[in-house]
Design a protein around this motif. Sequence first.
Motif, PDB file in Angstrom:
ATOM      1  N   GLU A  16       2.979   7.966 -49.594  1.00 56.53           N
ATOM      2  CA  GLU A  16       4.330   7.447 -49.828  1.00 56.53           C
ATOM      3  C   GLU A  16       5.210   8.500 -50.510  1.00 56.53           C
ATOM      4  OE1 GLU A  16       7.547   5.056 -49.735  1.00 56.53           O
ATOM      5  OE2 GLU A  16       5.629   4.712 -48.737  1.00 56.53           O
ATOM      6  N   ARG A  19       6.144  11.098 -47.948  1.00 53.28           N
ATOM      7  CA  ARG A  19       7.205  10.613 -47.055  1.00 53.28           C
ATOM      8  C   ARG A  19       8.558  10.663 -47.754  1.00 53.28           C
ATOM      9  NH1 ARG A  19       3.172   7.001 -45.376  1.00 53.28           N
ATOM     10  NH2 ARG A  19       3.810   5.442 -46.914  1.00 53.28           N
ATOM     11  N   GLU A  20       8.591  10.280 -49.016  1.00 54.49           N
ATOM     12  CA  GLU A  20       9.851  10.303 -49.769  1.00 54.49           C
ATOM     13  C   GLU A  20      10.378  11.731 -49.910  1.00 54.49           C
ATOM     14  OE1 GLU A  20      11.839   7.853 -50.893  1.00 54.49           O
ATOM     15  OE2 GLU A  20      10.502   6.466 -49.821  1.00 54.49           O
ATOM     16  N   LYS A  22       9.826  14.173 -47.860  1.00 53.69           N
ATOM     17  CA  LYS A  22      10.301  14.610 -46.555  1.00 53.69           C
ATOM     18  C   LYS A  22      11.707  14.112 -46.270  1.00 53.69           C
ATOM     19  CE  LYS A  22       5.873  15.171 -44.225  1.00 53.69           C
ATOM     20  NZ  LYS A  22       4.985  14.675 -43.178  1.00 53.69           N
ATOM     21  N   THR A  23      12.048  12.949 -46.806  1.00 54.65           N
ATOM     22  CA  THR A  23      13.407  12.438 -46.596  1.00 54.65           C
ATOM     23  C   THR A  23      14.417  13.195 -47.456  1.00 54.65           C
ATOM     24  OG1 THR A  23      13.181  10.721 -48.296  1.00 54.65           O
ATOM     25  CG2 THR A  23      12.564  10.127 -46.028  1.00 54.65           C
ATOM     26  N   LEU A  24      13.957  13.787 -48.551  1.00 51.60           N
ATOM     27  CA  LEU A  24      14.866  14.511 -49.439  1.00 51.60           C
ATOM     28  C   LEU A  24      15.181  15.919 -48.934  1.00 51.60           C
ATOM     29  CD1 LEU A  24      13.368  13.572 -52.921  1.00 51.60           C
ATOM     30  CD2 LEU A  24      15.455  12.672 -51.888  1.00 51.60           C
ATOM     31  N   ASP A  26      15.735  18.705 -45.920  1.00 48.31           N
ATOM     32  CA  ASP A  26      16.059  18.907 -44.518  1.00 48.31           C
ATOM     33  C   ASP A  26      15.150  20.021 -43.969  1.00 48.31           C
ATOM     34  OD1 ASP A  26      17.277  18.877 -42.078  1.00 48.31           O
ATOM     35  OD2 ASP A  26      19.054  19.999 -42.720  1.00 48.31           O
TER      36      ASP A  26
END
Length: 124
Positions: A16, A19-20, A22-24, A26
Amino acid sequence: MADETEKESMREASAEVSREFKTLIDLRDLDSLKQLQHLILGRLQDSNAVLSHFNEYSEHCFAEVSGDFSRNTRLLKSMKTDLDYIFQKLRSMKSKLVAIYPDAFVDDSKEEFIDRRPDLELSQ
């Protein structure tokens, strides 16, 4: 069993968090950072090669002139010893001449001679 559930929950938490993150970030920015790091690494390797070459060149030059330096140092020390001996003899001869011929020198030369030459062996 509790140990396995704890490990499983840690894996899920890690996934988790991953994944977080990776969203932060680019992916294009991440690729750009990698390219910049590789560029910097290349420049540092080039600089290291240039400095290594310079150190080898400096070592070679020092090896060539170190013999001359030590030889000239010995020569200068020998010359200083010789000159000190010559000045000592001259002072002795002058004092004998003044004793024999008091009028041979100007009056102010009868005063004690003060050696005003700098002592080059003193560290500054």
